[in-house]
Design a protein around this motif. Structure first.
Motif, PDB file in Angstrom:
ATOM      1  N   GLY A  26      -0.668 -21.005 -15.677  1.00 20.80           N
ATOM      2  CA  GLY A  26      -1.318 -19.770 -16.081  1.00 20.80           C
ATOM      3  C   GLY A  26      -0.262 -18.783 -16.554  1.00 20.80           C
ATOM      4  O   GLY A  26       0.713 -18.526 -15.857  1.00 20.80           O
ATOM      5  N   GLN A  27      -0.440 -18.260 -17.751  1.00 20.74           N
ATOM      6  CA  GLN A  27       0.517 -17.324 -18.344  1.00 20.74           C
ATOM      7  C   GLN A  27      -0.016 -15.902 -18.211  1.00 20.74           C
ATOM      8  O   GLN A  27      -1.218 -15.660 -18.420  1.00 20.74           O
ATOM      9  CB  GLN A  27       0.763 -17.656 -19.813  1.00 20.74           C
ATOM     10  CG  GLN A  27       1.331 -19.043 -20.039  1.00 20.74           C
ATOM     11  CD  GLN A  27       2.683 -19.217 -19.363  1.00 20.74           C
ATOM     12  OE1 GLN A  27       3.619 -18.463 -19.619  1.00 20.74           O
ATOM     13  NE2 GLN A  27       2.774 -20.205 -18.485  1.00 20.74           N
ATOM     14  N   VAL A  28       0.872 -14.997 -17.861  1.00 16.25           N
ATOM     15  CA  VAL A  28       0.523 -13.584 -17.731  1.00 16.25           C
ATOM     16  C   VAL A  28       1.478 -12.753 -18.580  1.00 16.25           C
ATOM     17  O   VAL A  28       2.544 -13.223 -18.983  1.00 16.25           O
ATOM     18  CB  VAL A  28       0.562 -13.121 -16.254  1.00 16.25           C
ATOM     19  CG1 VAL A  28      -0.540 -13.808 -15.436  1.00 16.25           C
ATOM     20  CG2 VAL A  28       1.923 -13.373 -15.636  1.00 16.25           C
ATOM     21  N   ALA A  29       1.108 -11.512 -18.821  1.00 19.41           N
ATOM     22  CA  ALA A  29       1.916 -10.610 -19.637  1.00 19.41           C
ATOM     23  C   ALA A  29       3.138 -10.124 -18.871  1.00 19.41           C
ATOM     24  O   ALA A  29       3.141 -10.069 -17.637  1.00 19.41           O
ATOM     25  CB  ALA A  29       1.067  -9.423 -20.075  1.00 19.41           C
ATOM     26  N   ASP A  30       4.182  -9.760 -19.612  1.00 15.97           N
ATOM     27  CA  ASP A  30       5.355  -9.134 -19.017  1.00 15.97           C
ATOM     28  C   ASP A  30       5.168  -7.624 -18.896  1.00 15.97           C
ATOM     29  O   ASP A  30       5.673  -7.009 -17.973  1.00 15.97           O
ATOM     30  CB  ASP A  30       6.597  -9.427 -19.860  1.00 15.97           C
ATOM     31  CG  ASP A  30       6.974 -10.899 -19.816  1.00 15.97           C
ATOM     32  OD1 ASP A  30       6.805 -11.534 -18.753  1.00 15.97           O
ATOM     33  OD2 ASP A  30       7.431 -11.421 -20.847  1.00 15.97           O
ATOM     34  N   ASP A  31       4.448  -7.038 -19.854  1.00 18.23           N
ATOM     35  CA  ASP A  31       4.212  -5.595 -19.848  1.00 18.23           C
ATOM     36  C   ASP A  31       2.868  -5.313 -19.194  1.00 18.23           C
ATOM     37  O   ASP A  31       1.820  -5.401 -19.823  1.00 18.23           O
ATOM     38  CB  ASP A  31       4.234  -5.057 -21.284  1.00 18.23           C
ATOM     39  CG  ASP A  31       3.929  -3.573 -21.367  1.00 18.23           C
ATOM     40  OD1 ASP A  31       3.804  -2.905 -20.312  1.00 18.23           O
ATOM     41  OD2 ASP A  31       3.805  -3.070 -22.498  1.00 18.23           O
ATOM     42  N   LEU A  32       2.908  -4.941 -17.919  1.00 21.59           N
ATOM     43  CA  LEU A  32       1.671  -4.713 -17.178  1.00 21.59           C
ATOM     44  C   LEU A  32       1.033  -3.369 -17.497  1.00 21.59           C
ATOM     45  O   LEU A  32      -0.067  -3.081 -17.042  1.00 21.59           O
ATOM     46  CB  LEU A  32       1.931  -4.840 -15.677  1.00 21.59           C
ATOM     47  CG  LEU A  32       2.502  -6.187 -15.234  1.00 21.59           C
ATOM     48  CD1 LEU A  32       2.542  -6.284 -13.719  1.00 21.59           C
ATOM     49  CD2 LEU A  32       1.723  -7.342 -15.821  1.00 21.59           C
ATOM     50  N   GLU A  33       1.717  -2.554 -18.292  1.00 20.03           N
ATOM     51  CA  GLU A  33       1.138  -1.280 -18.735  1.00 20.03           C
ATOM     52  C   GLU A  33       0.228  -1.488 -19.944  1.00 20.03           C
ATOM     53  O   GLU A  33      -0.567  -0.607 -20.276  1.00 20.03           O
ATOM     54  CB  GLU A  33       2.244  -0.276 -19.079  1.00 20.03           C
ATOM     55  CG  GLU A  33       3.135   0.079 -17.901  1.00 20.03           C
ATOM     56  CD  GLU A  33       2.370   0.713 -16.753  1.00 20.03           C
ATOM     57  OE1 GLU A  33       1.510   1.578 -17.017  1.00 20.03           O
ATOM     58  OE2 GLU A  33       2.618   0.331 -15.589  1.00 20.03           O
ATOM     59  N   ILE A 109      -3.999 -16.885 -18.772  1.00 20.59           N
ATOM     60  CA  ILE A 109      -4.504 -17.994 -19.587  1.00 20.59           C
ATOM     61  C   ILE A 109      -3.659 -19.240 -19.360  1.00 20.59           C
ATOM     62  O   ILE A 109      -2.426 -19.171 -19.370  1.00 20.59           O
ATOM     63  CB  ILE A 109      -4.486 -17.642 -21.091  1.00 20.59           C
ATOM     64  CG1 ILE A 109      -5.302 -16.379 -21.376  1.00 20.59           C
ATOM     65  CG2 ILE A 109      -5.020 -18.827 -21.931  1.00 20.59           C
ATOM     66  CD1 ILE A 109      -5.219 -15.890 -22.811  1.00 20.59           C
ATOM     67  N   ALA A 110      -4.318 -20.374 -19.165  1.00 26.30           N
ATOM     68  CA  ALA A 110      -3.663 -21.684 -19.091  1.00 26.30           C
ATOM     69  C   ALA A 110      -4.334 -22.603 -20.101  1.00 26.30           C
ATOM     70  O   ALA A 110      -5.550 -22.521 -20.304  1.00 26.30           O
ATOM     71  CB  ALA A 110      -3.780 -22.268 -17.683  1.00 26.30           C
ATOM     72  N   VAL A 111      -3.541 -23.459 -20.735  1.00 25.01           N
ATOM     73  CA  VAL A 111      -4.099 -24.399 -21.712  1.00 25.01           C
ATOM     74  C   VAL A 111      -3.597 -25.817 -21.455  1.00 25.01           C
ATOM     75  O   VAL A 111      -2.567 -26.012 -20.811  1.00 25.01           O
ATOM     76  CB  VAL A 111      -3.772 -23.994 -23.170  1.00 25.01           C
ATOM     77  CG1 VAL A 111      -4.303 -22.611 -23.483  1.00 25.01           C
ATOM     78  CG2 VAL A 111      -2.291 -24.104 -23.468  1.00 25.01           C
ATOM     79  N   ILE A 112      -4.333 -26.753 -21.998  1.00 29.06           N
ATOM     80  CA  ILE A 112      -3.927 -28.152 -22.047  1.00 29.06           C
ATOM     81  C   ILE A 112      -3.987 -28.545 -23.526  1.00 29.06           C
ATOM     82  O   ILE A 112      -4.953 -28.216 -24.217  1.00 29.06           O
ATOM     83  CB  ILE A 112      -4.857 -29.054 -21.219  1.00 29.06           C
ATOM     84  CG1 ILE A 112      -4.854 -28.619 -19.751  1.00 29.06           C
ATOM     85  CG2 ILE A 112      -4.475 -30.528 -21.366  1.00 29.06           C
ATOM     86  CD1 ILE A 112      -5.911 -29.297 -18.904  1.00 29.06           C
TER      87      ILE A 112
END
Length: 115
Positions: A26-33, A109-112
């Protein structure tokens, strides 16, 4: 069949390839703002990078799972997703509301993908 790991850390790898299949964490953003659209754009760029490292791209997506911290932001995320996916090559997709790992995360988001 060989297993290749990408961006491996002590807890997890950001992507793993096994045969002709690539799985991302699962990928998340670096900029949480950033707002939902901004976080989605950051995440999709990370996924592009991981898929490229694994020798594939978004045209070969098989499935995607999207977690939103608030389902009310569904319509903020979707235009970014729709512009990113390859027309006619869209994956199977699930999108659910979930409490994410940190309060600033709005999207994960995670993908295959195939190779």
């Amino acid at each position: 069949m060989a297993i290749t790991r990408y961006k491996t850390g002590p807890r997890m790898s950001q992507a793993v390839a096994h045969g002709d299949t690539v799985y991302t964490a699962g990928q998340v953003a670096d900029d949480l703002e950033a707002d939902v659209a901004g976080q989605t754009a950051q995440i999709l760029a990370k996924i592009d990078d991981l898929l490229a490292q694994a020798g594939t791209d978004k045209s070969k997506l098989i499935s995607a799972t999207i977690w939103l911290a608030d389902m009310a932001t569904f319509n903020e995320m979707n235009p970014l997703w729709d512009a990113w996916v390859v027309p006619g090559e869209t994956p199977a997709r699930a999108c659910v509301e979930a409490r994410l790992a940190a309060p600033g995360y709005k999207v994960e988001i995670a993908v295959i993908a195939g190779r």
